[in-house]
Design a protein around this motif. Structure first.
Motif, PDB file in Angstrom:
ATOM      1  N   GLY A  12      35.949  47.409  29.981  1.00 23.95           N
ATOM      2  CA  GLY A  12      37.118  46.750  30.544  1.00 23.95           C
ATOM      3  C   GLY A  12      36.881  46.203  31.940  1.00 23.95           C
ATOM      4  N   VAL A  13      37.919  45.618  32.502  1.00 23.06           N
ATOM      5  CA  VAL A  13      37.836  44.961  33.817  1.00 23.06           C
ATOM      6  C   VAL A  13      37.426  45.948  34.906  1.00 23.06           C
ATOM      7  CG1 VAL A  13      39.283  43.881  35.619  1.00 23.06           C
ATOM      8  CG2 VAL A  13      39.504  43.156  33.242  1.00 23.06           C
ATOM      9  N   LEU A  14      37.888  47.202  34.773  1.00 26.11           N
ATOM     10  CA  LEU A  14      37.590  48.208  35.797  1.00 26.11           C
ATOM     11  C   LEU A  14      36.305  48.969  35.476  1.00 26.11           C
ATOM     12  CD1 LEU A  14      41.243  49.512  36.301  1.00 26.11           C
ATOM     13  CD2 LEU A  14      40.034  47.757  37.601  1.00 26.11           C
ATOM     14  N   GLY A  15      35.550  48.494  34.449  1.00 19.52           N
ATOM     15  CA  GLY A  15      34.257  49.096  34.141  1.00 19.52           C
ATOM     16  C   GLY A  15      34.314  50.271  33.186  1.00 19.52           C
ATOM     17  N   LYS A  16      35.534  50.585  32.687  1.00 27.23           N
ATOM     18  CA  LYS A  16      35.669  51.709  31.754  1.00 27.23           C
ATOM     19  C   LYS A  16      35.266  51.314  30.331  1.00 27.23           C
ATOM     20  CE  LYS A  16      39.510  54.183  33.738  1.00 27.23           C
ATOM     21  NZ  LYS A  16      40.941  53.889  33.727  1.00 27.23           N
ATOM     22  N   ASN A 113      47.509  35.026  38.794  1.00 27.28           N
ATOM     23  CA  ASN A 113      48.809  35.394  38.243  1.00 27.28           C
ATOM     24  C   ASN A 113      48.698  35.695  36.768  1.00 27.28           C
ATOM     25  OD1 ASN A 113      51.528  35.941  38.283  1.00 27.28           O
ATOM     26  ND2 ASN A 113      52.068  34.078  39.409  1.00 27.28           N
ATOM     27  N   ALA A 114      49.811  36.149  36.195  1.00 30.12           N
ATOM     28  CA  ALA A 114      49.936  36.379  34.762  1.00 30.12           C
ATOM     29  C   ALA A 114      51.375  36.029  34.405  1.00 30.12           C
ATOM     30  CB  ALA A 114      49.653  37.839  34.420  1.00 30.12           C
ATOM     31  N   ARG A 129      39.356  37.688  45.214  1.00 28.16           N
ATOM     32  CA  ARG A 129      39.777  38.206  46.534  1.00 28.16           C
ATOM     33  C   ARG A 129      41.212  38.718  46.479  1.00 28.16           C
ATOM     34  NH1 ARG A 129      35.903  35.276  47.421  1.00 28.16           N
ATOM     35  NH2 ARG A 129      34.419  35.361  49.142  1.00 28.16           N
ATOM     36  N   THR A 130      42.131  37.858  46.009  1.00 25.59           N
ATOM     37  CA  THR A 130      43.526  38.300  45.866  1.00 25.59           C
ATOM     38  C   THR A 130      43.682  39.151  44.607  1.00 25.59           C
ATOM     39  OG1 THR A 130      44.278  36.311  46.993  1.00 25.59           O
ATOM     40  CG2 THR A 130      45.916  37.518  45.688  1.00 25.59           C
ATOM     41  N   PHE A 131      43.068  38.718  43.525  1.00 22.45           N
ATOM     42  CA  PHE A 131      43.109  39.452  42.255  1.00 22.45           C
ATOM     43  C   PHE A 131      41.735  39.430  41.570  1.00 22.45           C
ATOM     44  CE2 PHE A 131      47.423  40.649  41.362  1.00 22.45           C
ATOM     45  CZ  PHE A 131      48.269  39.683  41.878  1.00 22.45           C
ATOM     46  N   ILE A 132      41.514  40.487  40.789  1.00 13.94           N
ATOM     47  CA  ILE A 132      40.473  40.444  39.742  1.00 13.94           C
ATOM     48  C   ILE A 132      41.240  40.229  38.434  1.00 13.94           C
ATOM     49  CG2 ILE A 132      38.855  41.865  41.041  1.00 13.94           C
ATOM     50  CD1 ILE A 132      39.692  44.276  39.312  1.00 13.94           C
ATOM     51  N   PRO A 133      40.582  39.987  37.310  1.00 14.45           N
ATOM     52  CA  PRO A 133      41.356  39.655  36.094  1.00 14.45           C
ATOM     53  C   PRO A 133      42.560  40.565  35.851  1.00 14.45           C
ATOM     54  CG  PRO A 133      39.055  39.349  35.668  1.00 14.45           C
ATOM     55  CD  PRO A 133      39.142  39.925  37.057  1.00 14.45           C
ATOM     56  N   LEU A 134      43.735  39.937  35.760  1.00  9.00           N
ATOM     57  CA  LEU A 134      44.981  40.674  35.826  1.00  9.00           C
ATOM     58  C   LEU A 134      45.264  41.552  34.603  1.00  9.00           C
ATOM     59  CD1 LEU A 134      45.461  37.958  37.749  1.00  9.00           C
ATOM     60  CD2 LEU A 134      47.678  39.072  37.986  1.00  9.00           C
ATOM     61  N   SER A 135      44.616  41.258  33.480  1.00  5.74           N
ATOM     62  CA  SER A 135      44.817  42.082  32.286  1.00  5.74           C
ATOM     63  C   SER A 135      44.231  43.476  32.459  1.00  5.74           C
ATOM     64  CB  SER A 135      44.161  41.428  31.067  1.00  5.74           C
ATOM     65  OG  SER A 135      42.758  41.271  31.289  1.00  5.74           O
ATOM     66  N   LEU A 184      53.801  51.581  42.235  1.00  5.38           N
ATOM     67  CA  LEU A 184      53.162  50.370  42.738  1.00  5.38           C
ATOM     68  C   LEU A 184      52.965  49.403  41.582  1.00  5.38           C
ATOM     69  CD1 LEU A 184      50.412  51.982  44.997  1.00  5.38           C
ATOM     70  CD2 LEU A 184      52.581  50.969  45.731  1.00  5.38           C
ATOM     71  N   VAL A 185      52.956  48.123  41.898  1.00  3.67           N
ATOM     72  CA  VAL A 185      52.757  47.090  40.878  1.00  3.67           C
ATOM     73  C   VAL A 185      51.461  46.345  41.181  1.00  3.67           C
ATOM     74  CG1 VAL A 185      53.658  44.984  39.814  1.00  3.67           C
ATOM     75  CG2 VAL A 185      55.247  46.790  40.552  1.00  3.67           C
ATOM     76  N   GLY A 186      50.551  46.327  40.192  1.00  6.64           N
ATOM     77  CA  GLY A 186      49.345  45.526  40.280  1.00  6.64           C
ATOM     78  C   GLY A 186      48.231  46.127  41.113  1.00  6.64           C
ATOM     79  N   GLU A 187      48.412  47.368  41.555  1.00  2.00           N
ATOM     80  CA  GLU A 187      47.425  47.983  42.450  1.00  2.00           C
ATOM     81  C   GLU A 187      46.014  47.987  41.874  1.00  2.00           C
ATOM     82  OE1 GLU A 187      49.835  49.553  40.970  1.00  2.00           O
ATOM     83  OE2 GLU A 187      48.836  51.080  39.737  1.00  2.00           O
ATOM     84  N   ASP A 188      45.859  48.064  40.578  1.00  2.00           N
ATOM     85  CA  ASP A 188      44.523  48.157  39.976  1.00  2.00           C
ATOM     86  C   ASP A 188      43.750  46.845  40.007  1.00  2.00           C
ATOM     87  OD1 ASP A 188      45.387  50.500  37.286  1.00  2.00           O
ATOM     88  OD2 ASP A 188      44.922  50.792  39.418  1.00  2.00           O
ATOM     89  N   VAL A 189      44.470  45.733  40.181  1.00  2.00           N
ATOM     90  CA  VAL A 189      43.778  44.430  40.114  1.00  2.00           C
ATOM     91  C   VAL A 189      43.971  43.602  41.386  1.00  2.00           C
ATOM     92  CG1 VAL A 189      43.818  44.308  37.590  1.00  2.00           C
ATOM     93  CG2 VAL A 189      45.756  43.356  38.904  1.00  2.00           C
ATOM     94  N   TYR A 190      44.675  44.185  42.359  1.00  2.00           N
ATOM     95  CA  TYR A 190      45.039  43.455  43.579  1.00  2.00           C
ATOM     96  C   TYR A 190      44.024  43.737  44.692  1.00  2.00           C
ATOM     97  CZ  TYR A 190      48.253  41.565  47.116  1.00  2.00           C
ATOM     98  OH  TYR A 190      48.839  40.815  48.110  1.00  2.00           O
ATOM     99  N   THR A 191      43.598  42.714  45.389  1.00  2.00           N
ATOM    100  CA  THR A 191      42.702  42.800  46.564  1.00  2.00           C
ATOM    101  C   THR A 191      41.618  43.873  46.413  1.00  2.00           C
ATOM    102  OG1 THR A 191      44.209  44.329  47.651  1.00  2.00           O
ATOM    103  CG2 THR A 191      44.495  41.963  48.112  1.00  2.00           C
ATOM    104  N   PRO A 192      40.600  43.574  45.648  1.00  2.00           N
ATOM    105  CA  PRO A 192      39.530  44.554  45.421  1.00  2.00           C
ATOM    106  C   PRO A 192      38.886  45.066  46.710  1.00  2.00           C
ATOM    107  CG  PRO A 192      38.878  42.355  44.686  1.00  2.00           C
ATOM    108  CD  PRO A 192      40.340  42.304  44.921  1.00  2.00           C
ATOM    109  N   ASN A 193      38.956  44.291  47.784  1.00  2.00           N
ATOM    110  CA  ASN A 193      38.332  44.714  49.047  1.00  2.00           C
ATOM    111  C   ASN A 193      39.276  45.506  49.950  1.00  2.00           C
ATOM    112  OD1 ASN A 193      35.969  43.369  48.294  1.00  2.00           O
ATOM    113  ND2 ASN A 193      36.820  41.418  48.999  1.00  2.00           N
ATOM    114  N   THR A 194      40.542  45.693  49.484  1.00  2.00           N
ATOM    115  CA  THR A 194      41.504  46.451  50.297  1.00  2.00           C
ATOM    116  C   THR A 194      42.052  47.603  49.465  1.00  2.00           C
ATOM    117  OG1 THR A 194      42.159  44.354  51.309  1.00  2.00           O
ATOM    118  CG2 THR A 194      43.579  46.258  51.724  1.00  2.00           C
ATOM    119  N   PRO A 195      41.504  48.790  49.607  1.00  2.00           N
ATOM    120  CA  PRO A 195      41.988  49.913  48.802  1.00  2.00           C
ATOM    121  C   PRO A 195      43.418  50.305  49.180  1.00  2.00           C
ATOM    122  CG  PRO A 195      40.390  50.692  50.445  1.00  2.00           C
ATOM    123  CD  PRO A 195      40.437  49.182  50.544  1.00  2.00           C
ATOM    124  N   GLY A 196      44.170  50.784  48.191  1.00  2.00           N
ATOM    125  CA  GLY A 196      45.459  51.393  48.460  1.00  2.00           C
ATOM    126  C   GLY A 196      46.638  50.447  48.571  1.00  2.00           C
TER     127      GLY A 196
END
Ligand SMILES: Cc1cc(C(=O)NCC(F)(F)F)no1
Ligand SMILES: [Ca+2]
Ligand SMILES: [Zn+2]
Length: 302
Positions: A12-16, A113-114, A129-135, A184-196
């Motif tokens: 998947g997108v997060l490497g799982k 966006n999605a 930067r703002t998002f990685i693939p939103l799915s 939180l909404v979208g935290e898993d795909v939002y700003t990969p360089n800014t945790p949290g």
């Protein structure tokens, strides 16, 4: 429902490593899960904009290419969203009649966006930067499919207060579906360089520029009358309700209000009334009822 021919796996997108249902079709495995309602089908727009695009396929049922990750996540996450509505509310897809769940990934270029377009879900890749693939986000996929549920039930118009309620219902059920209580909404795909950080916070909408009280309602012509801004007000009320009555009761209250009492032109005050009525139906007019009233008092909606 015909059982799906095969069980596929992929990254998947997060490497799982994820597993999901696929179908063997003309010598290739496609992302079609025939076991859920009228099916879960995942397509790629190949970075174009024509929909639905092509069914994502793989010769050996192992979807491990980087270019397949967005589709793997969409397919897997939508299976989970289908299961949420079926297992918790016995709802068979967004129309409760087993409508096929279609998703398209790789929509556009660097698309941050999605959306639900009235017929299907559509997911951008983000610009990295703002998002990685939103799915890749379960709360985002739950958000998008809930737009379809809302369309087939309350039918909340997508502008001004009804539109902000529409948006809020998608955040609320996206949160229930993800189930990690992060609000939180979208935290898993939002700003990969800014945790949290996240796109939105339901527990503190002001953290990401949304109002959390009617006194700060934003009157604007932008964004269909600020639907992604003013959703902070019902989102905060939902957070307060969930924290008071608990996760399970809150889910039942919200689902009953969405599917039984809300309607296309419902305003925030009508949402308060709908949620109180749903609470009364389910649990009477005791602690849960007072908690819902208090939540909406706190966001300034009578
Ligand atoms: C501003 C703004 C926010 C959104 C939004 O919420 N999109 C859905 C998500 F799932 F991608 F987040 N769209 O415009
Ligand atoms: Ca979340
Ligand atoms: Zn939305």
């Amino acid at each position: 429902n015909a059982a799906s021919d095969a069980t596929g796996s992929g990254t998947g997108v997060l490497g799982k490593k994820l597993t999901f249902n696929t179908t063997l079709n003309n010598g290739a495995y496609v992302l079609v899960d025939q076991s859920r309602g009228g099916g879960v089908e995942t397509y790629s727009a190949n970075n174009g904009s024509s929909l639905p695009g092509d069914l994502v396929s793989d010769a050996d049922n192992s979807f491990t290419d980087k270019g397949q990750a967005a589709a793997v996540s969409a397919h897997y996450n939508i299976e989970k969203v289908y299961d949420y509505y079926k297992n918790n509310f016995n709802r068979n897809s967004y129309d409760n009649k087993g409508a096929t769940l279609k998703s398209t990934v790789h929509y556009g270029n660097d698309y941050n966006n999605a959306f639900w377009n009235g017929q299907q879900m559509v997911y951008g890749d983000g610009d990295g930067r703002t998002f990685i693939p939103l799915s890749g986000s379960l709360d985002v996929t739950g958000h998008e499919l809930t737009h379809a549920v809302t369309e087939y039930t309350a039918g909340l118009q997508y502008r001004s207060q009804p539109g902000a309620l529409n948006e809020s219902m998608s955040d609320v059920f996206g949160n229930f579906i993800e189930g990690n209580h992060d609000y939180l909404v979208g935290e898993d795909v939002y700003t990969p360089n800014t945790p949290g950080d996240a796109l939105r916070s339901m527990s503190d909408p002001t953290k990401y520029g949304q109002p959390d009280n009617m006194s700060d309602y934003v009157h604007t012509g932008q964004d269909n009358g600020g639907v992604h801004t003013n959703s902070g007000i019902p989102n905060k009320a939902a957070y307060l309700t969930i924290e008071s009555v608990g996760w399970d009761k809150a889910q039942k209250i919200y689902y009953r209000a969405l599917t039984t009492y809300l309607s296309p032109r419902s305003q925030f005050s009508d949402a308060r009334a709908a949620l109180l009525q749903a609470t009364s139906d389910l649990y009477g007019q005791g602690a849960e009822y007072n908690a819902v009233a208090s939540a909406w008092d706190q966001v300034g909606v009578k």
